[in-house]
Write a protein that holds these residues in place. Structure first.
Motif, PDB file in Angstrom:
ATOM      1  N   GLU A  90      -3.999  -3.350 -10.194  1.00 28.98           N
ATOM      2  CA  GLU A  90      -4.772  -4.466  -9.652  1.00 28.98           C
ATOM      3  C   GLU A  90      -4.601  -4.550  -8.133  1.00 28.98           C
ATOM      4  O   GLU A  90      -3.738  -3.913  -7.532  1.00 28.98           O
ATOM      5  N   TRP A  91      -5.453  -5.384  -7.519  1.00 25.19           N
ATOM      6  CA  TRP A  91      -5.227  -5.752  -6.128  1.00 25.19           C
ATOM      7  C   TRP A  91      -3.825  -6.337  -6.035  1.00 25.19           C
ATOM      8  O   TRP A  91      -3.431  -7.160  -6.871  1.00 25.19           O
ATOM      9  N   TYR A  92      -3.057  -5.943  -5.041  1.00 23.67           N
ATOM     10  CA  TYR A  92      -1.638  -6.275  -5.021  1.00 23.67           C
ATOM     11  C   TYR A  92      -1.360  -7.763  -5.195  1.00 23.67           C
ATOM     12  O   TYR A  92      -0.435  -8.159  -5.911  1.00 23.67           O
ATOM     13  N   TYR A  93      -2.139  -8.623  -4.565  1.00 29.92           N
ATOM     14  CA  TYR A  93      -1.872 -10.065  -4.591  1.00 29.92           C
ATOM     15  C   TYR A  93      -2.335 -10.740  -5.882  1.00 29.92           C
ATOM     16  O   TYR A  93      -2.031 -11.913  -6.108  1.00 29.92           O
ATOM     17  N   GLN A  94      -3.042 -10.004  -6.724  1.00 29.84           N
ATOM     18  CA  GLN A  94      -3.731 -10.611  -7.859  1.00 29.84           C
ATOM     19  C   GLN A  94      -2.794 -11.332  -8.821  1.00 29.84           C
ATOM     20  O   GLN A  94      -3.075 -12.452  -9.269  1.00 29.84           O
ATOM     21  N   TYR A 114       6.103 -10.790  -0.898  1.00 29.77           N
ATOM     22  CA  TYR A 114       6.897 -10.076   0.110  1.00 29.77           C
ATOM     23  C   TYR A 114       7.847  -9.048  -0.494  1.00 29.77           C
ATOM     24  O   TYR A 114       8.575  -8.373   0.244  1.00 29.77           O
ATOM     25  N   ASN A 115       7.839  -8.904  -1.806  1.00 29.66           N
ATOM     26  CA  ASN A 115       8.580  -7.802  -2.422  1.00 29.66           C
ATOM     27  C   ASN A 115       8.143  -6.464  -1.828  1.00 29.66           C
ATOM     28  O   ASN A 115       8.949  -5.540  -1.693  1.00 29.66           O
ATOM     29  N   ARG A 116       6.882  -6.371  -1.487  1.00 28.63           N
ATOM     30  CA  ARG A 116       6.372  -5.108  -0.945  1.00 28.63           C
ATOM     31  C   ARG A 116       6.966  -4.807   0.428  1.00 28.63           C
ATOM     32  O   ARG A 116       7.161  -3.635   0.778  1.00 28.63           O
ATOM     33  N   ALA A 117       7.264  -5.841   1.182  1.00 31.85           N
ATOM     34  CA  ALA A 117       7.837  -5.636   2.516  1.00 31.85           C
ATOM     35  C   ALA A 117       9.335  -5.394   2.465  1.00 31.85           C
ATOM     36  O   ALA A 117       9.916  -4.933   3.454  1.00 31.85           O
TER      37      ALA A 117
END
Length: 284
Positions: A90-94, A114-117
């Motif tokens: 999915e779109w990451y923020y979904q 912010y897990n991605r950062a």
């Protein structure tokens, strides 16, 4: 230990509060949180609070104190697990959008998009392209939330390496907190500087005037809780909402037609407390 780590480990915990002062001020702030809850519900306001920081930085303990006297129907905690295969497509923020508040709700994100950062960047769970896209899109995504009327607050809990290690060690022998210590937590010890660089890069791209980060010094858990809650309350223009006074009615006279069923017909839990009191080894 590097020069950076040495400098970090000397962070001042701040003045020490007595338990009496801490508990009194915490209760006062919790009473204000109840007023905030009532105002949020009455006005239909939507509030999102993001809690980020290193493992054992004190995020969970602060969230627990915030929600202690609030209604779970109004103040919810969003702590999302590892994404499923479908969610990865999915779109990451979904999957985070699904947990955003409706009117009159407060959502506390115990870790967030912010897990991605952080962990995803450091542990290689996302590609460089996904990471760069996140850095570009996040300020835009958060601006969309703000433009739609959501009150967004972002807190980074900052703990020194020495204090984090101390907390990890205390969890090793604590039967009710061992579950908090995972292999990923232990890996973060070896990657301290990697996480520091990731946090610095995150701040460069996402600490913007419209949705700034607020850093909470958290080597002292008590100070961190009071400082964070007081700051959160100071940033929201809530007021004390009048409500109808509740008066307890007189209990009606017992009806002579009601007969309580015999106790033997119900399944009562065993009297565990009586067993404790009867055991001289317990010292009660």
């Amino acid at each position: 230990m590097s020069k950076t780590s040495k400098k970090k480990s000397k962070k001042n915990k701040g003045p020490s509060l007595s338990r009496e002062v801490y508990e009194a001020e915490l209760f006062r702030l919790q009473a204000e949180l109840v007023k905030l809850q009532q105002w949020t519900q009455a006005t239909g306001t939507r509030v999102v609070v993001i809690f980020e920081g290193r493992d054992a930085a004190g995020k969970g303990g602060t969230i627990k104190r915030i929600t202690q006297y609030l209604s779970p129907r109004i103040a919810r905690i969003a702590a999302l697990p590892t994404p499923t295969e479908r969610e990865r497509s999915e779109w990451y923020y979904q999957r985070y959008i699904a947990h955003l508040p409706a009117a009159g709700e407060i959502v506390l994100f115990d870790r967030s998009w912010y897990n991605r950062a952080g962990v995803e960047k450091v542990m290689g769970f996302c590609t460089p392209q996904e990471y760069q896209r996140f850095m570009r899109q996040t300020p835009v995504f958060e601006q969309m939330l703000i433009d739609d009327g959501i009150l967004l607050r972002k807190y980074w809990f900052s703990v020194s390496d020495a204090e984090q290690l101390k907390r990890f060690r205390s969890r090793l022998s604590d039967p009710v907190r061992q579950w908090k210590l995972s292999p990923m937590d232990l890996e973060s010890i070896h990657r301290w500087e990697d996480y520091s660089r990731a946090k610095d890069e995150m701040m460069v791209h996402t600490d913007v005037p419209e949705s700034p980060w607020f850093v909470v010094e958290s080597d002292s858990k008590k100070n961190a809780r009071l400082n964070m809650i007081a700051h959160l309350l100071s940033t929201i223009p809530y007021v004390d909402v009048p409500h109808d006074k509740v008066e307890l009615p007189d209990r009606p006279q017992a009806s002579s037609s009601y007969v309580r069923p015999p106790r033997e017909l119900a399944n009562y839990v065993p009297d565990h407390v009586a067993q404790l009191l009867g055991d001289p080894e317990n010292g009660f």
